[in-house]
Design a protein around this motif. Structure first.
Motif, PDB file in Angstrom:
ATOM      1  N   ALA A   1       0.886  -1.249   0.106  1.00  0.00           N
ATOM      2  CA  ALA A   1       0.006   0.040   0.051  1.00  0.00           C
ATOM      3  C   ALA A   1       1.063   1.271   0.087  1.00  0.00           C
ATOM      4  O   ALA A   1       0.357   2.241  -0.728  1.00  0.00           O
ATOM      5  N   LEU A   2       2.031   1.290   0.520  1.00  0.00           N
ATOM      6  CA  LEU A   2       2.817   2.402   0.958  1.00  0.00           C
ATOM      7  C   LEU A   2       4.154   2.226   0.438  1.00  0.00           C
ATOM      8  O   LEU A   2       4.971   1.369   0.904  1.00  0.00           O
ATOM      9  N   PRO A   3       4.975   2.935  -0.385  1.00  0.00           N
ATOM     10  CA  PRO A   3       6.443   2.897  -0.615  1.00  0.00           C
ATOM     11  C   PRO A   3       7.160   3.428   0.577  1.00  0.00           C
ATOM     12  O   PRO A   3       8.175   2.617   0.576  1.00  0.00           O
ATOM     13  N   SER A   4       6.608   4.339   1.435  1.00  0.00           N
ATOM     14  CA  SER A   4       7.376   4.436   2.719  1.00  0.00           C
ATOM     15  C   SER A   4       6.888   3.761   3.720  1.00  0.00           C
ATOM     16  O   SER A   4       6.315   4.354   4.569  1.00  0.00           O
ATOM     17  N   SER A   5       7.265   2.356   3.661  1.00  0.00           N
ATOM     18  CA  SER A   5       6.779   1.580   4.745  1.00  0.00           C
ATOM     19  C   SER A   5       7.973   0.463   5.059  1.00  0.00           C
ATOM     20  O   SER A   5       8.586   0.296   4.146  1.00  0.00           O
ATOM     21  N   LEU A   6       8.272   0.515   6.539  1.00  0.00           N
ATOM     22  CA  LEU A   6       9.109  -0.266   6.948  1.00  0.00           C
ATOM     23  C   LEU A   6       8.598  -1.644   7.790  1.00  0.00           C
ATOM     24  O   LEU A   6       7.863  -1.102   8.693  1.00  0.00           O
ATOM     25  N   VAL A   7       8.935  -2.838   7.463  1.00  0.00           N
ATOM     26  CA  VAL A   7       8.456  -3.805   8.359  1.00  0.00           C
ATOM     27  C   VAL A   7       9.551  -4.170   9.000  1.00  0.00           C
ATOM     28  O   VAL A   7      10.763  -4.601   8.470  1.00  0.00           O
ATOM     29  N   LEU A   8       9.359  -4.237  10.334  1.00  0.00           N
ATOM     30  CA  LEU A   8      10.431  -4.547  11.350  1.00  0.00           C
ATOM     31  C   LEU A   8      10.081  -5.977  11.834  1.00  0.00           C
ATOM     32  O   LEU A   8       9.203  -6.138  12.872  1.00  0.00           O
ATOM     33  N   ARG A   9      10.837  -7.041  11.604  1.00  0.00           N
ATOM     34  CA  ARG A   9      10.703  -8.414  12.338  1.00  0.00           C
ATOM     35  C   ARG A   9      11.764  -8.668  13.309  1.00  0.00           C
ATOM     36  O   ARG A   9      12.696  -8.161  13.139  1.00  0.00           O
TER      37      ARG A   9
END
Length: 295
Positions: free
Chosen positions: A135-143
């Motif tokens: 949905a968002l190019p400025s997204s960060l997934v932190l696992r």
């Protein structure tokens, strides 16, 4: 210009830790939501986002450890949030988990590994990640690997609760991770958030874990030693045999390279947290209680 930061869910130890950390900053921080708000209801979420106007969303909807995870809410909430934020200028830092790799049998996982989503739980985490990233190019997934806290559903909380109740804790030698205290995850999220606000343009999937690997068994025996030293009582452990290895070992590369965050040993900060929990429960040995009163 004031920076608006929205934290979606504070029901987990991580959510509580993030709220406590960010409420002491100069950012406009929103963590208290209308009681009737459902993160599954697109019209409600759109209306709420229009009111808050967040520049950055910290998404913890449905996140948890162990039995505290809410898989359906995790996936549905992320999908709804993604649809409502699509096309906006907001950024999202989405909290995820090693559990996205459950059932793969690998020794360790890098950010480049593609999850197979072999279990219902890993599918929920994969669905949530995909919804945000798509949905968002400025997204960060932190696992994160095992996130440790003295409350909730983490391995540490389970060991301490079983100790207080006089139960044995079932552990495995073959389940390994790079565990981190919840306070370490909070510090990492805060550091990343500050850099994003001041112009960092690093997005995608990143991993967070400790600098050293341990099995459930090694970790549990470490807690056993700590508890016995503080209380004089034995934490009872029961080993189980597992057919396959289950790895929560995450290699921390992109977070270090992009944001300069260095992993540290899982042992750091562990003893004080255990001691504080024992003290609150009145479980410290009498000689130690006297020391606590004089601190």
């Amino acid at each position: 210009m004031a920076i608006n930061i929205l934290l979606t869910d504070t029901s987990s130890p991580l959510g509580i830790g993030l709220r406590n950390k960010f409420e002491s900053t100069t950012f406009r921080f929103v963590a208290e939501h209308p009681a009737e708000l459902s993160w599954r209801d697109e019209s409600q979420v759109r209306e709420y986002l229009a009111e808050v106007k967040p520049h950055l969303v910290l998404n913890t909807i449905g996140w948890g450890e162990g039995t505290a995870i809410k898989p359906d809410l995790l996936a549905d909430g992320a999908e709804c949030l993604g649809r409502c934020l699509a096309g906006s200028s907001a950024s999202v830092l989405h909290l995820s988990s090693y559990r996205i790799f459950h059932g793969e049998g690998k020794v360790s996982h890098t950010e480049a590994d593609v999850p197979k989503a072999a279990s219902d739980l890993s599918k929920a985490f994969a669905q949530a990640e995909s919804a945000i990233l798509g949905a968002l190019p400025s997204s960060l997934v932190l696992r994160s690997s095992w996130v440790l806290s003295t409350e909730g559903g983490s391995l540490l909380a389970r060991l301490l609760a079983d100790f207080e109740a006089g139960r044995s804790t079932v552990i495995s030698e073959h389940w390994r991770g790079t565990p981190v205290m919840v306070s370490d995850v909070v510090r990492a999220v805060y550091a990343v958030t500050q850099q994003i606000i001041y112009g960092a343009n690093n997005w995608g999937v990143m991993h967070f874990g400790s600098s050293d690997v341990c099995s459930e068994s090694v970790f549990a025996h470490k807690i056993q030693d700590m508890v016995q030293a503080e209380t004089g009582r034995l934490l009872q452990l029961e080993a189980i045999e597992t057919e396959t290895d289950n790895s929560a070992v995450l290699e921390v590369r992109r977070l270090r390279d992009c944001f300069g965050l260095q992993p540290r040993s899982w042992r750091q900060g562990l003893r004080p947290a255990v001691r504080r929990w024992l003290d609150r429960r009145g479980l410290l040995a009498e000689v130690d209680s006297a020391v606590v009163e004089n601190d």
